[in-house]
Design a protein around this motif. Structure first.
Motif, short mmCIF file in Angstrom:
data_model
loop_
_atom_site.label_atom_id
_atom_site.label_comp_id
_atom_site.label_asym_id
_atom_site.label_seq_id
_atom_site.Cartn_x
_atom_site.Cartn_y
_atom_site.Cartn_z
N CYS A 171 -9.16 -0.11 -16.59
CA CYS A 171 -8.72 0.28 -17.94
C CYS A 171 -7.56 -0.59 -18.43
CB CYS A 171 -8.35 1.76 -17.96
SG CYS A 171 -7.09 2.20 -16.77
N THR B 202 5.12 7.14 -4.28
CA THR B 202 4.48 6.69 -3.04
C THR B 202 4.16 7.94 -2.23
OG1 THR B 202 4.72 5.44 -1.00
CG2 THR B 202 6.79 6.18 -2.03
N GLY C 245 -8.22 1.78 -0.88
CA GLY C 245 -6.85 1.63 -1.37
C GLY C 245 -6.20 2.99 -1.55
C1 LIG Z 1 7.73 1.45 -4.60
C2 LIG Z 1 6.56 0.90 -3.82
C3 LIG Z 1 6.73 -0.18 -2.98
C4 LIG Z 1 5.63 -0.71 -2.27
N1 LIG Z 1 5.83 -1.79 -1.48
C5 LIG Z 1 4.78 -2.37 -0.84
C6 LIG Z 1 4.96 -3.58 -0.10
O1 LIG Z 1 6.05 -4.16 -0.05
N2 LIG Z 1 3.87 -4.08 0.55
C7 LIG Z 1 2.64 -3.48 0.49
O2 LIG Z 1 1.71 -3.98 1.12
N3 LIG Z 1 2.45 -2.35 -0.23
C8 LIG Z 1 3.48 -1.79 -0.90
N4 LIG Z 1 3.29 -0.67 -1.67
C9 LIG Z 1 1.93 -0.09 -1.72
C10 LIG Z 1 1.02 -0.89 -2.65
O3 LIG Z 1 1.63 -1.04 -3.91
C11 LIG Z 1 -0.32 -0.17 -2.80
O4 LIG Z 1 -0.89 -0.06 -1.51
C12 LIG Z 1 -1.29 -0.90 -3.70
O5 LIG Z 1 -0.81 -0.97 -5.01
C13 LIG Z 1 -2.62 -0.16 -3.72
O6 LIG Z 1 -3.50 -0.87 -4.56
P1 LIG Z 1 -4.69 -0.11 -5.27
O7 LIG Z 1 -5.54 -1.19 -5.84
O8 LIG Z 1 -5.27 0.90 -4.36
O9 LIG Z 1 -4.02 0.74 -6.46
P2 LIG Z 1 -3.40 0.24 -7.84
O10 LIG Z 1 -2.64 -1.00 -7.65
O11 LIG Z 1 -2.68 1.42 -8.40
O12 LIG Z 1 -4.67 -0.11 -8.74
C14 LIG Z 1 -5.48 0.89 -9.31
C15 LIG Z 1 -6.17 0.29 -10.53
O13 LIG Z 1 -7.05 1.27 -11.07
C16 LIG Z 1 -6.99 1.21 -12.48
N5 LIG Z 1 -7.41 2.52 -13.01
C17 LIG Z 1 -6.78 3.72 -12.86
N6 LIG Z 1 -7.49 4.68 -13.47
C18 LIG Z 1 -8.59 4.08 -14.02
C19 LIG Z 1 -9.71 4.56 -14.78
N7 LIG Z 1 -9.86 5.86 -15.11
N8 LIG Z 1 -10.65 3.67 -15.18
C20 LIG Z 1 -10.54 2.35 -14.85
N9 LIG Z 1 -9.51 1.86 -14.14
C21 LIG Z 1 -8.55 2.70 -13.71
C22 LIG Z 1 -5.53 0.85 -12.78
O14 LIG Z 1 -5.39 0.23 -14.05
C23 LIG Z 1 -5.19 -0.09 -11.64
O15 LIG Z 1 -5.38 -1.45 -11.98
C24 LIG Z 1 4.35 -0.11 -2.39
C25 LIG Z 1 4.17 0.99 -3.25
C26 LIG Z 1 5.25 1.49 -3.97
C27 LIG Z 1 5.02 2.67 -4.89
#
Ligand SMILES: Cc1cc2nc3c(=O)[nH]c(=O)nc-3n(C[C@H](O)[C@H](O)[C@H](O)COP(=O)(O)OP(=O)(O)OC[C@H]3O[C@@H](n4cnc5c(N)ncnc54)[C@H](O)[C@@H]3O)c2cc1C
Length: 377
Positions: free
Chosen positions: A38, A246, A263
């Motif tokens: 999105c 987190t 993820g």
């Molecule tokens: C403060 C903090 C520090 C961190 N530090 C680290 C670090 O140093 N090293 C590390 O490895 N990890 C770290 N993490 C963890 C890491 O950020 C996550 O593991 C990672 O972002 C997970 O990726 P993801 O793709 O699962 O989720 P996200 O990055 O949240 O991606 C989800 C995607 O789904 C999309 N989406 C959501 N809803 C919809 C919908 N209805 N329709 C279509 N699209 C949608 C969003 O736009 C987004 O692009 C940290 C997290 C936090 C909060």
């Protein structure tokens, strides 16, 4: 292969790091893949921005080589608790600090080059009978991947939201323009949470605050970390701080029918582990293997294995949060036996084994904690 633009073999909802990794792995395994998100690239998110060495290896296996001129290598981890300091180098390779937007842009470009169809600004609105609705348009697919983050709507729609265990903390990230003073990731501990510093270039660091307290202003929180505050004295903040939650979250299941989660949609460990990205990249390969064998239960087994150590490490680190006396003793015990900290880091990044730490080391560490507790009374 699909014949129609609204058909595909694998439809990934969420084009963050986990969704793009899942798409790259599925494409490499020979599937026709669509990713829908999105938002549009480069997508930002509050993150500590450190990719551990095992995460970099997993990313390279997906065919992604990050442009190192827009990043900074780090060689190990340093814990700072008042005047106590623990540090260890990675036994094998280095980690990479890379801004979230840079990581996202490069992963999206890699997916596009690999032939993944990328649909940006498309919101998941529902699914039924092997079809996904994106802003009302129907897409037929063999496999649906929920990679839509912490508040996954795919997870809810698939009935996978039942949670075994959950603990939430609050994170905030702030970039500073300053030459990194260390090639280690520094984790600073205090009574109001942890702040960790990752070099993300020649002239910038990323500072992440993680705390059980909601919305403590970043500057105010920095006062609880005097060593770090002094290092950042002349640094210029870049943009406003960005927040995110987190969660330590364990789902009862990560798949159902033709739907699999990956993820943060699939559960997560506290950000203090720095393993979120590495876990997602490894899950991606495991998920593509399950598509190949047409059996998502193999993904569930691999998922549990990938998560086991990070979960254990997260529990260990969270035990130090908010318990200053215990933290001081644990740091003291580890300072007296630096090899244990080195071995723990090796295990954490996938190059050591639990047996390497050994019974003798564990017992002597436990003895030190016990005797220092007696002395403290
Ligand atoms: C403060 C903090 C520090 C961190 N530090 C680290 C670090 O140093 N090293 C590390 O490895 N990890 C770290 N993490 C963890 C890491 O950020 C996550 O593991 C990672 O972002 C997970 O990726 P993801 O793709 O699962 O989720 P996200 O990055 O949240 O991606 C989800 C995607 O789904 C999309 N989406 C959501 N809803 C919809 C919908 N209805 N329709 C279509 N699209 C949608 C969003 O736009 C987004 O692009 C940290 C997290 C936090 C909060």
């Amino acid at each position: 292969m699909s014949q129609h633009s609204s058909e595909t073999e694998v439809l990934v909802v969420g084009g963050g790091p986990a969704g793009l990794a899942a798409a790259l792995a599925a494409k490499r395994a020979g599937f026709d893949v669509i990713v829908a998100d999105c938002n549009h690239p480069p997508i930002d998110k509050a993150c500590g921005e450190g990719i551990m060495p095992d995460g970099l290896r997993a990313l390279q296996q997906l065919g992604v080589r990050l442009d190192e001129s827009q990043a900074a290598h780090f060689q190990g981890i340093r814990f700072i608790n008042g005047s106590q300091l623990l540090e260890a180098r990675f036994p094998d390779g280095s980690g990479l600090g890379v801004r979230r937007k840079v990581l996202h842009q490069q992963m999206a470009e890699a997916a596009s080059r690999a032939g993944v169809r990328l649909l940006w600004n498309r919101r998941f609105t529902g699914m039924a009978n092997g079809c996904v609705q994106l802003d009302g348009e129907t897409f037929r697919c063999r496999w649906i991947v929920g990679a839509d983050g912490q508040n996954s709507r795919v997870r809810r729609a698939a009935g996978l939201h039942s949670v075994g265990k959950e603990k939430v903390r609050f994170g905030m990230r702030q970039h500073y323009r300053i030459r990194p003073w260390s090639d280690f990731v520094e984790v600073h501990w205090s009574d109001c949470g942890e702040m960790y510093v990752t070099p993300v270039g020649n002239d910038a660091v990323c500072v992440a605050l993680i705390s059980a307290r909601k919305s403590a202003p970043f500057d105010e929180s920095l006062r609880h970390f005097p060593v770090l505050a002094s290092n950042l004295r002349d640094a210029v903040p870049e943009g406003p701080p960005r927040g995110a939650i987190t969660a330590s979250r364990r789902l009862n299941s990560v798949h159902s029918g033709s739907v699999a989660l990956i993820g943060e949609a699939a559960g997560s460990v506290d950000a203090i582990t720095g393993e979120g990205l590495a876990m997602a990249f490894r899950q991606a390969t495991a998920l593509a293997n399950a598509f190949v064998t047409n059996d998502l239960s193999t993904y569930a087994t691999a998922y549990r294995k990938i998560m086991r150590l990070p979960r254990a490490m997260a529990e260990l680190m969270l035990a130090l949060d908010g318990r200053p006396a215990f933290r001081n003793r644990a740091f003291g015990a580890l300072q007296a036996r630096p090899a244990i900290f080195e071995q723990m880091l090796a295990i954490h990044t996938g190059t050591g084994s639990l047996t390497q730490v050994g019974l003798g080391n564990t017992l002597s560490f436990g003895w030190h904690l016990l005797t220092s507790e007696r002395a403290a009374k």
